[in-house]
Design a protein around this motif. Structure first.
Motif, short mmCIF file in Angstrom:
data_model
loop_
_atom_site.label_atom_id
_atom_site.label_comp_id
_atom_site.label_asym_id
_atom_site.label_seq_id
_atom_site.Cartn_x
_atom_site.Cartn_y
_atom_site.Cartn_z
N ARG A 1 0.83 -1.19 0.08
CA ARG A 1 -0.05 -0.23 0.15
C ARG A 1 0.95 1.15 -0.10
O ARG A 1 0.51 2.18 -0.62
N ARG A 2 1.60 1.16 0.81
CA ARG A 2 2.69 2.54 0.63
C ARG A 2 3.61 2.61 -0.49
O ARG A 2 3.57 3.85 -0.75
N ILE A 3 4.10 1.67 -0.98
CA ILE A 3 4.71 1.95 -2.45
C ILE A 3 3.74 2.13 -3.46
O ILE A 3 4.08 3.26 -4.29
N ALA A 4 2.68 1.61 -3.44
CA ALA A 4 1.85 1.97 -4.34
C ALA A 4 1.26 3.66 -4.11
O ALA A 4 0.84 4.44 -5.08
N ARG A 5 0.91 3.80 -3.02
CA ARG A 5 0.55 5.41 -2.46
C ARG A 5 1.80 6.41 -3.12
O ARG A 5 1.23 7.34 -3.60
N ALA A 6 3.15 5.99 -2.80
CA ALA A 6 4.03 6.80 -3.23
C ALA A 6 4.02 6.96 -4.63
O ALA A 6 4.14 8.20 -5.38
#
Ligand code: NAD
Length: 375
Positions: free
Chosen positions: A190-195
């Motif tokens: 989720r955090r890499i996709a958000r980035a």
């Protein structure tokens, strides 16, 4: 099943249990607050030389940074700190990918400019980069590839702390076989996709390509794709398409199709492989910089390695420093020194000096001299 096999299976099961424990522990510490560099009074930049051509190209990038930031260094709002000891000799002697005292020094910095580090084939010594990404939780590996004359402007977002890579030193050997592991977590994806989607939104991009091998790696890559689509739903106006890594390697060579790619989001291993291909399209690994970004720390480096054969041939001085100087521009942007970053990027565009690893062109130092004259 004989006794030796049973013992090996029990040992492997125990190793797997420990590995899962470590992953659950990692998940517990995953959510941290982001450093706001626009408000930070003092920013400490750590310089790590690395191995092979590392000290040669890092020294030049360091000179460039010191010139660009001279006023702030004098005023004390920027501190440049040399970090010693992240060498293959010291790491081997300590038996640690990052010796404890070196890691302590690293953690006193906000951002790092790092030269490439050698990882021995085989053995158990983990890559310093993999350890650094884990220790500083640098989950987003951002690698730009830009070739204006070919209409190429790609930004790769490679997940940096999961996948096969992070568990690559934790595989098990049993009689007649070896097994490695791969991990994909909800939070990590989720955090890499958000980035990636944040970058797209903030930079006027309208398309994100999600690249996996979810048809084969059904659980891990399947999760990566599914979560990327959940995140995509929060970004209206940005379209998302899935590609498999095999065809994506071909697509990057296919004109004019490749011009449509903007932001490319990938798990760790595929990201590692395909960004070298993309860098080659741009002019070679010596021309490509990258950022490893976490919520607290960030580390900037060339995408290539320590080029031991260049050193063996006595050609180290001809290593191209453009890669790590581009990474320095990314570092400047990350710490909100946008003017300095733009000055550097413009000077790089204007610099007519070329470095060639066969020694026909300029040395790394001569390139930096010419670049600094344009700043
Ligand atoms: P490499 O990237 O060091 O070299 C690949 C090729 O690119 C070689 O022909 C080399 O001469 C050339 N090259 C690399 N950088 C160059 C530059 N700045 N200018 C001109 N030519 C350049 O890859 P490798 O040989 O596979 O790896 C060598 C070592 O580096 C290994 O121990 C590997 O684990 C390590 N490595 C480290 C990093 C890192 O620290 N980020 C990344 C990749 C590899």
């Amino acid at each position: 099943m004989n006794t030796a096999m049973n013992t090996a299976m029990n040992d492997a099961a125990e190793a797997f249990r420990k590995l899962l424990e470590a992953q659950f522990l990692r998940l517990e510490h995953m959510n941290t607050e982001r450093t706001d560099f626009s408000r930070k009074e003092t920013v400490t930049i750590g310089i790590i030389d690395g191995d092979g051509i590392g000290p040669i190209i890092t020294a030049q990038a360091s000179r460039v940074l010191e010139k660009l930031l001279a006023d702030e260094i004098a005023a004390g709002s920027i501190v440049i700190k040399q970090i010693y000891g992240l060498t293959i000799e010291n790491r081997m002697a300590c038996g640690q990918p990052i010796p404890a005292d070196v890691l302590a020094q690293i953690k006193t910095c906000d951002v790092l400019l790092k030269g490439p580090t050698t990882t021995p084939h085989g053995g158990t010594l983990e890559s310093a980069n993999v350890a650094m990404r884990r220790e500083l939780d640098l989950y987003a590996n951002c690698r730009p590839v830009c070739i204006p004359e070919k209409n190429i402007d790609w930004m790769f977002f490679r997940e940096n702390t999961e996948g096969e890579y992070v568990l690559g030193s934790h595989g098990v050997e049993l009689p007649g076989m070896a097994v490695d592991f791969k991990v994909t977590t909800d939070l990590g994806t989720r955090r890499i996709a958000r980035a990636a989607f944040d970058y797209a939104k903030n930079n006027g991009k309208t398309h994100v390509a999600v690249v996996t091998k979810a048809n084969i790696m059904k659980k891990t890559d399947g999760k990566f794709t599914a979560i990327a689509h959940e995140v995509a739903a929060e970004y209206p106006g940005i379209t998302v398409d899935d590609y498999y890594i095999d065809i994506m390697t071909a697509n990057l060579l296919k004109e004019p199709l490749r011009e449509q790619f903007q932001v490319i989001l990938l798990p760790n291993l595929y990201g590692d492989i395909i960004t070298d291909e993309a860098a080659q399209i741009q002019g070679g690994v010596g021309t490509a910089g990258s950022a490893n970004i976490g919520d607290q720390y960030a580390m900037f480096e060339a995408i290539h390695g320590s080029a031991p054969r260049m050193i063996q041939r006595g050609m180290g001085d001809y290593a191209n420093p453009e890669s790590i100087i581009k990474a320095s521009a990314m570092l400047l942007r990350h710490i909100c020194r946008v003017n300095a970053a733009e000055r550097l990027e413009k000077a790089m565009e204007a610099c007519a000096v070329t470095v060639t690893s066969d020694g026909a062109g300029a040395t790394a130092e001569q390139y930096a001299d010419a670049l600094m004259a344009l700043l």
